[in-house]
Motif scaffolding. Structure first.
Motif, PDB file in Angstrom:
ATOM      1  N   SER A  69      -8.960   4.197   9.886  1.00 62.34           N
ATOM      2  CA  SER A  69      -9.360   3.849  11.255  1.00 62.34           C
ATOM      3  C   SER A  69     -10.239   2.594  11.306  1.00 62.34           C
ATOM      4  O   SER A  69     -10.513   2.086  12.389  1.00 62.34           O
ATOM      5  N   ASN A  70     -10.640   2.076  10.160  1.00 61.95           N
ATOM      6  CA  ASN A  70     -11.482   0.882  10.141  1.00 61.95           C
ATOM      7  C   ASN A  70     -10.831  -0.285   9.416  1.00 61.95           C
ATOM      8  O   ASN A  70     -11.507  -1.247   9.046  1.00 61.95           O
ATOM      9  N   LEU A  71      -9.530  -0.189   9.224  1.00 62.16           N
ATOM     10  CA  LEU A  71      -8.774  -1.284   8.628  1.00 62.16           C
ATOM     11  C   LEU A  71      -7.775  -1.809   9.647  1.00 62.16           C
ATOM     12  O   LEU A  71      -7.451  -1.140  10.619  1.00 62.16           O
ATOM     13  N   ARG A  72      -7.281  -3.009   9.376  1.00 64.50           N
ATOM     14  CA  ARG A  72      -6.254  -3.574  10.247  1.00 64.50           C
ATOM     15  C   ARG A  72      -4.923  -2.887   9.988  1.00 64.50           C
ATOM     16  O   ARG A  72      -4.741  -2.207   8.974  1.00 64.50           O
ATOM     17  N   GLU A  73      -3.991  -3.096  10.880  1.00 66.75           N
ATOM     18  CA  GLU A  73      -2.665  -2.501  10.746  1.00 66.75           C
ATOM     19  C   GLU A  73      -1.945  -2.995   9.489  1.00 66.75           C
ATOM     20  O   GLU A  73      -1.171  -2.257   8.887  1.00 66.75           O
ATOM     21  N   ILE A  74      -2.208  -4.225   9.065  1.00 72.09           N
ATOM     22  CA  ILE A  74      -1.521  -4.777   7.889  1.00 72.09           C
ATOM     23  C   ILE A  74      -2.160  -4.342   6.572  1.00 72.09           C
ATOM     24  O   ILE A  74      -1.574  -4.514   5.508  1.00 72.09           O
ATOM     25  N   ASP A  75      -3.371  -3.799   6.608  1.00 71.54           N
ATOM     26  CA  ASP A  75      -4.054  -3.341   5.403  1.00 71.54           C
ATOM     27  C   ASP A  75      -3.455  -2.016   4.951  1.00 71.54           C
ATOM     28  O   ASP A  75      -2.952  -1.236   5.756  1.00 71.54           O
ATOM     29  N   ILE A  76      -3.521  -1.762   3.662  1.00 73.21           N
ATOM     30  CA  ILE A  76      -2.919  -0.549   3.111  1.00 73.21           C
ATOM     31  C   ILE A  76      -3.958   0.224   2.316  1.00 73.21           C
ATOM     32  O   ILE A  76      -4.449  -0.257   1.290  1.00 73.21           O
ATOM     33  N   ALA A  77      -4.287   1.426   2.802  1.00 64.88           N
ATOM     34  CA  ALA A  77      -5.220   2.315   2.100  1.00 64.88           C
ATOM     35  C   ALA A  77      -4.414   3.354   1.333  1.00 64.88           C
ATOM     36  O   ALA A  77      -3.475   3.936   1.864  1.00 64.88           O
ATOM     37  N   CYS A  78      -4.787   3.575   0.076  1.00 69.25           N
ATOM     38  CA  CYS A  78      -4.081   4.526  -0.779  1.00 69.25           C
ATOM     39  C   CYS A  78      -5.093   5.393  -1.522  1.00 69.25           C
ATOM     40  O   CYS A  78      -6.167   4.932  -1.873  1.00 69.25           O
ATOM     41  N   ARG A  79      -4.682   6.617  -1.769  1.00 65.79           N
ATOM     42  CA  ARG A  79      -5.474   7.450  -2.675  1.00 65.79           C
ATOM     43  C   ARG A  79      -5.008   7.081  -4.070  1.00 65.79           C
ATOM     44  O   ARG A  79      -3.845   7.246  -4.424  1.00 65.79           O
ATOM     45  N   TYR A  80      -5.913   6.566  -4.862  1.00 71.52           N
ATOM     46  CA  TYR A  80      -5.579   6.066  -6.194  1.00 71.52           C
ATOM     47  C   TYR A  80      -5.516   7.221  -7.188  1.00 71.52           C
ATOM     48  O   TYR A  80      -4.539   7.391  -7.881  1.00 71.52           O
ATOM     49  N   ALA A  81      -6.570   8.025  -7.222  1.00 74.79           N
ATOM     50  CA  ALA A  81      -6.630   9.202  -8.107  1.00 74.79           C
ATOM     51  C   ALA A  81      -7.927   9.939  -7.816  1.00 74.79           C
ATOM     52  O   ALA A  81      -8.960   9.311  -7.613  1.00 74.79           O
ATOM     53  N   GLY A  82      -7.878  11.249  -7.803  1.00 74.62           N
ATOM     54  CA  GLY A  82      -9.091  12.044  -7.612  1.00 74.62           C
ATOM     55  C   GLY A  82      -9.877  11.594  -6.396  1.00 74.62           C
ATOM     56  O   GLY A  82      -9.403  11.680  -5.274  1.00 74.62           O
ATOM     57  N   ASP A  83     -11.064  11.063  -6.639  1.00 74.15           N
ATOM     58  CA  ASP A  83     -11.921  10.590  -5.544  1.00 74.15           C
ATOM     59  C   ASP A  83     -11.947   9.063  -5.471  1.00 74.15           C
ATOM     60  O   ASP A  83     -12.866   8.479  -4.919  1.00 74.15           O
ATOM     61  N   GLU A  84     -10.926   8.427  -6.030  1.00 82.62           N
ATOM     62  CA  GLU A  84     -10.816   6.968  -5.982  1.00 82.62           C
ATOM     63  C   GLU A  84      -9.745   6.555  -4.988  1.00 82.62           C
ATOM     64  O   GLU A  84      -8.700   7.187  -4.879  1.00 82.62           O
ATOM     65  N   PHE A  85     -10.044   5.490  -4.280  1.00 80.63           N
ATOM     66  CA  PHE A  85      -9.120   4.934  -3.296  1.00 80.63           C
ATOM     67  C   PHE A  85      -8.921   3.458  -3.593  1.00 80.63           C
ATOM     68  O   PHE A  85      -9.775   2.811  -4.194  1.00 80.63           O
ATOM     69  N   ALA A  86      -7.790   2.927  -3.162  1.00 81.46           N
ATOM     70  CA  ALA A  86      -7.510   1.501  -3.278  1.00 81.46           C
ATOM     71  C   ALA A  86      -7.109   0.994  -1.902  1.00 81.46           C
ATOM     72  O   ALA A  86      -6.452   1.702  -1.139  1.00 81.46           O
ATOM     73  N   VAL A  87      -7.538  -0.226  -1.599  1.00 74.41           N
ATOM     74  CA  VAL A  87      -7.191  -0.839  -0.325  1.00 74.41           C
ATOM     75  C   VAL A  87      -6.663  -2.240  -0.596  1.00 74.41           C
ATOM     76  O   VAL A  87      -7.313  -3.036  -1.274  1.00 74.41           O
ATOM     77  N   ILE A  88      -5.468  -2.507  -0.080  1.00 73.01           N
ATOM     78  CA  ILE A  88      -4.871  -3.840  -0.174  1.00 73.01           C
ATOM     79  C   ILE A  88      -5.175  -4.563   1.132  1.00 73.01           C
ATOM     80  O   ILE A  88      -4.886  -4.046   2.218  1.00 73.01           O
ATOM     81  N   LEU A  89      -5.758  -5.740   1.007  1.00 76.54           N
ATOM     82  CA  LEU A  89      -6.121  -6.542   2.178  1.00 76.54           C
ATOM     83  C   LEU A  89      -5.340  -7.858   2.147  1.00 76.54           C
ATOM     84  O   LEU A  89      -5.798  -8.846   1.557  1.00 76.54           O
ATOM     85  N   PRO A  90      -4.148  -7.899   2.755  1.00 76.89           N
ATOM     86  CA  PRO A  90      -3.389  -9.148   2.799  1.00 76.89           C
ATOM     87  C   PRO A  90      -4.061 -10.167   3.727  1.00 76.89           C
ATOM     88  O   PRO A  90      -4.815  -9.793   4.630  1.00 76.89           O
ATOM     89  N   ASP A  91      -3.768 -11.428   3.493  1.00 72.83           N
ATOM     90  CA  ASP A  91      -4.278 -12.514   4.345  1.00 72.83           C
ATOM     91  C   ASP A  91      -5.787 -12.424   4.510  1.00 72.83           C
ATOM     92  O   ASP A  91      -6.324 -12.584   5.607  1.00 72.83           O
ATOM     93  N   THR A  92      -6.484 -12.166   3.401  1.00 73.81           N
ATOM     94  CA  THR A  92      -7.930 -11.944   3.442  1.00 73.81           C
ATOM     95  C   THR A  92      -8.605 -12.734   2.333  1.00 73.81           C
ATOM     96  O   THR A  92      -8.160 -12.706   1.185  1.00 73.81           O
ATOM     97  N   SER A  93      -9.702 -13.381   2.668  1.00 79.53           N
ATOM     98  CA  SER A  93     -10.507 -14.079   1.659  1.00 79.53           C
ATOM     99  C   SER A  93     -11.509 -13.095   1.059  1.00 79.53           C
ATOM    100  O   SER A  93     -11.734 -12.011   1.606  1.00 79.53           O
TER     101      SER A  93
END
Length: 195
Positions: free
Chosen positions: A106-130
């Protein structure tokens, strides 16, 4: 003409066969979409899973190679998650993971991708981002998590890395993970940028 067409028993049988075939095809499409959803979604948090992370990274890295737009990978870990489970139980731990997932999406843009990486770790891909924009996003998420009404205060450790040409997926993930490990080593509750 004014004539009314009459349907015979044979016409009705043919129509019934056609309707059953169409209904079966529609159901198959629905089942295929559901299966596809299940293969890329974490069953607990309902955000994307590791499989989708890999597929999305490959796509976004190819895109970043062709353009001058930035691409950032952010890894985050819930600090002292095992202590939280020990204090409140596995069900509350699951609720914490779900809440963090909801806060992320709910706090990322529509183009961003949030994933559950493993256990309590998450990964977020932020395209077009510095990297500067990624720091703002990371701080925003970190602050929201810290202010959220969990059973006790929750903090995050975060590792952030910017894509550079020539980087392969494995290195991209490894560098984000190294930055996350550095944040943990330095005392948790912080954001480390891979340099």
């Amino acid at each position: 003409n004014g004539q009314i067409a009459e349907f015979t028993e044979t016409d009705l049988k043919i129509l019934t066969i056609l309707v059953k075939g169409i209904a079966s095809a529609v159901e198959n499409v629905h089942l295929y979409k559901e299966l596809e959803y299940l293969t890329i979604t974490d069953p607990l948090t309902h955000i994307f899973n590791f499989r989708h992370l890999i597929k999305s990274l490959d796509y976004d890295m190819k895109r970043a190679k062709r353009s001058s737009r930035g691409l950032v990978l952010m890894m985050l870990d819930i600090d002292n998650f095992k202590d939280y489970i020990y204090s409140f139980g596995q069900n509350e731990g699951d609720e914490l993971l779900k809440a963090v997932s909801t806060i992320l999406t709910s706090n990322l843009r529509e183009i961003d991708i949030a994933c559950r990486y493993a256990g309590d770790e998450f990964a977020v891909i932020l395209p077009d981002t510095s990297i500067e924009e990624a720091k703002i996003v990371a701080n925003k998420i970190k602050n929201i998590i810290e202010k959220y009404n969990f059973k006790k205060k929750i903090t995050l450790s975060m590792g952030v890395v910017s894509y550079s040409p020539g980087m392969i997926r494995r290195d991209f993930i490894l560098k984000a993970d190294m930055a996350l490990s550095q944040a943990k080593r330095e005392g948790k509750d912080r954001i480390c940028i891979y340099s």
